[in-house]
Design an enzyme around this catalytic site. Sequence first.
Site, PDB file in Angstrom:
ATOM      1  N   HIS A  73      42.081  43.134  43.784  1.00  0.00           N
ATOM      2  CA  HIS A  73      42.314  43.031  42.564  1.00  0.00           C
ATOM      3  C   HIS A  73      41.274  43.677  41.597  1.00  0.00           C
ATOM      4  O   HIS A  73      40.109  43.331  41.604  1.00  0.00           O
ATOM      5  CB  HIS A  73      42.877  41.591  42.040  1.00  0.00           C
ATOM      6  CG  HIS A  73      43.887  40.880  42.804  1.00  0.00           C
ATOM      7  ND1 HIS A  73      43.691  39.594  43.539  1.00  0.00           N
ATOM      8  CD2 HIS A  73      44.901  41.254  43.302  1.00  0.00           C
ATOM      9  CE1 HIS A  73      44.665  39.341  44.197  1.00  0.00           C
ATOM     10  NE2 HIS A  73      45.588  40.194  43.847  1.00  0.00           N
ATOM     11  N   HIS A  97      37.011  38.106  46.473  1.00  0.00           N
ATOM     12  CA  HIS A  97      38.094  37.865  44.880  1.00  0.00           C
ATOM     13  C   HIS A  97      36.980  37.030  44.144  1.00  0.00           C
ATOM     14  O   HIS A  97      36.277  36.233  44.286  1.00  0.00           O
ATOM     15  CB  HIS A  97      39.257  37.117  45.445  1.00  0.00           C
ATOM     16  CG  HIS A  97      40.283  37.736  46.190  1.00  0.00           C
ATOM     17  ND1 HIS A  97      41.396  38.446  45.522  1.00  0.00           N
ATOM     18  CD2 HIS A  97      40.471  38.012  47.560  1.00  0.00           C
ATOM     19  CE1 HIS A  97      42.056  38.946  46.142  1.00  0.00           C
ATOM     20  NE2 HIS A  97      41.513  38.873  47.449  1.00  0.00           N
ATOM     21  N   GLU A 127      36.681  33.279  47.149  1.00  0.00           N
ATOM     22  CA  GLU A 127      37.006  33.189  45.878  1.00  0.00           C
ATOM     23  C   GLU A 127      35.942  32.453  45.209  1.00  0.00           C
ATOM     24  O   GLU A 127      35.739  31.421  45.121  1.00  0.00           O
ATOM     25  CB  GLU A 127      38.348  32.553  45.958  1.00  0.00           C
ATOM     26  CG  GLU A 127      39.078  32.231  44.693  1.00  0.00           C
ATOM     27  CD  GLU A 127      39.823  33.647  44.464  1.00  0.00           C
ATOM     28  OE1 GLU A 127      39.683  34.384  43.404  1.00  0.00           O
ATOM     29  OE2 GLU A 127      41.020  33.742  45.085  1.00  0.00           O
TER      30      GLU A 127
END
EC number: 3.5.1.114
Lengths: 310, 310
Positions: B21, B107, B169
């Site tokens: 992303h 992430h 994450e």
Amino acid sequence: MCSLPVPREPLRRVAVTGGTHGNEMSGVYLARHWLQAPGDLQRPSFSATPVLANPAAAAACRRYMDRDLNQPSPPDDPYEVTRARELNQLLGPKASGQAFDFILDLHNTTANMGTCLIADSAHNVFAMHLCHHLQLQNPELSCRVFLYQQPGEESYAVHSVAKNGIGLELGPQPQGVLRADIFSRMRALVAAALDFIELFNQGVACPAFEVEAYRIAGTVDFPRTKDGDLAGTVHPRLQDRDFEPLQPGAPIFQMFSGEDVLYEGESTVSPVFINEAAYYEKGIAFIQAEKLTFSVPALPSLTPTPTPVP
Amino acid sequence: MCSLPVPREPLRRVAVTGGTHGNEMSGVYLARHWLQAPGDLQRPSFSATPVLANPAAAAACRRYMDRDLNQPSPPDDPYEVTRARELNQLLGPKASGQAFDFILDLHNTTANMGTCLIADSAHNVFAMHLCHHLQLQNPELSCRVFLYQQPGEESYAVHSVAKNGIGLELGPQPQGVLRADIFSRMRALVAAALDFIELFNQGVACPAFEVEAYRIAGTVDFPRTKDGDLAGTVHPRLQDRDFEPLQPGAPIFQMFSGEDVLYEGESTVSPVFINEAAYYEKGIAFIQAEKLTFSVPALPSLTPTPTPVP
């Protein structure tokens, strides 16, 4: 705007603009809410107009589609140039007698700015009295005043379309996230600002006062590689310390290679908008501000005029 | 992957993917840094390959250009479909013998997830041992394990192209912002993960253990108007409380009209990814997880094999 005269008549044409940047969610959702339920924005002497300033960017949850609404327009014709013309038509025309009396422009920042009130200059007496009212009404928020206009510079802020205006800049909030705490705080600040305008319209005078404010003095870019990529980021000891004094020799960046970059300025400054997501592309890691004290003269009372029947 | 066998040979083909992303900045800048300075990723028995997974989205500082790389591909041909094919070529092909042995996919989240290790299922013995190693090496981080795969569901995560993998994450970090503290934490976690793979390759065995993990159980959308717009947002008493128990009757949303929405589930759950910016468009205000304890069997040692000369 340096010698902006104080209003001689009640302010009847007031707008609240949200979504000037479409991923700053407090203003986007307040504007959308008020467009459905405008009652919050009514006062006895006026009703403020809610405006979703950049609806395409808000729908896409992006700061802007083609270019920033808060920047000077080039001669070509991307979406924001067209929209700026529409806003000028709706809320201006800029510098004309028909322009709105006041605009509150709602913003969020990813920086730890808390509650920041943004005005063009300390010479804007009406705006300074409004900021002071917000400070007095919300002592727990420690609202700070940031003055963004550098001498001789024209303002491109959305609220400069109207005769007067301020910005509310609340953070930290990530782009694209709507935090309930910040939403409620912004809503309360807008209500208090409209209350102040109502008091003024009713003929209340405000005495002179002294205000502490942070005036823009310059900007500092991230350390970069020769290709222009980041070579480091804001130092952990500067991150989240907006408005705190930064002394020469203190670390400001941590390089990816490990070493620290120290602040080489000659005097203590107050960094603001530290590590704001939207400023990477502008080449700004933080803005340097000077903390100053200004004397603001009294705001004379209006001769009361009858409230028009709606 | 439910009965994924433990590796019988050293893991030599390891990749670290950042920028899956493009606005999750820790992975974007770690990948870019390692592409210039790959020394950090070298271990005696292997060198991990840094990959900037979605370079166009990273350049634009957007999550994706046309569609999310972590989602199933439709038959048409936007940028991410092409890029997913390239990644499958580079790191896979998926489910083939030629696929990479392990991928660490990096992430960030805007939610207050702290340090979260994302694996497909607790039956992935090697991944569970890696997570346990990271927990033991970093007791101050209270690394939590989140299991994202629901029974019978195929994984579309980028690391599913390889034979095995986990996601890191880290949050909270706004999209488009690079915080030094989170950057350093991610870098240290990647180093510790590569150290674990090195230990495994060198023939170290790991005993059985019990692990607490959070397994996805469902999702909860924001309250919405009949037009699909938000009608409220995450309640201040839920905001930032990722992984904390949420009991039936506790407030989960605050409506713009003022009232609270209470949690109507029948049992206590652990909300995660609370108010993640990227999930608004997916209709997810938070993910409900069950906190469970799993017994993970021992990871048998490899028969040491000689390290190939590079």
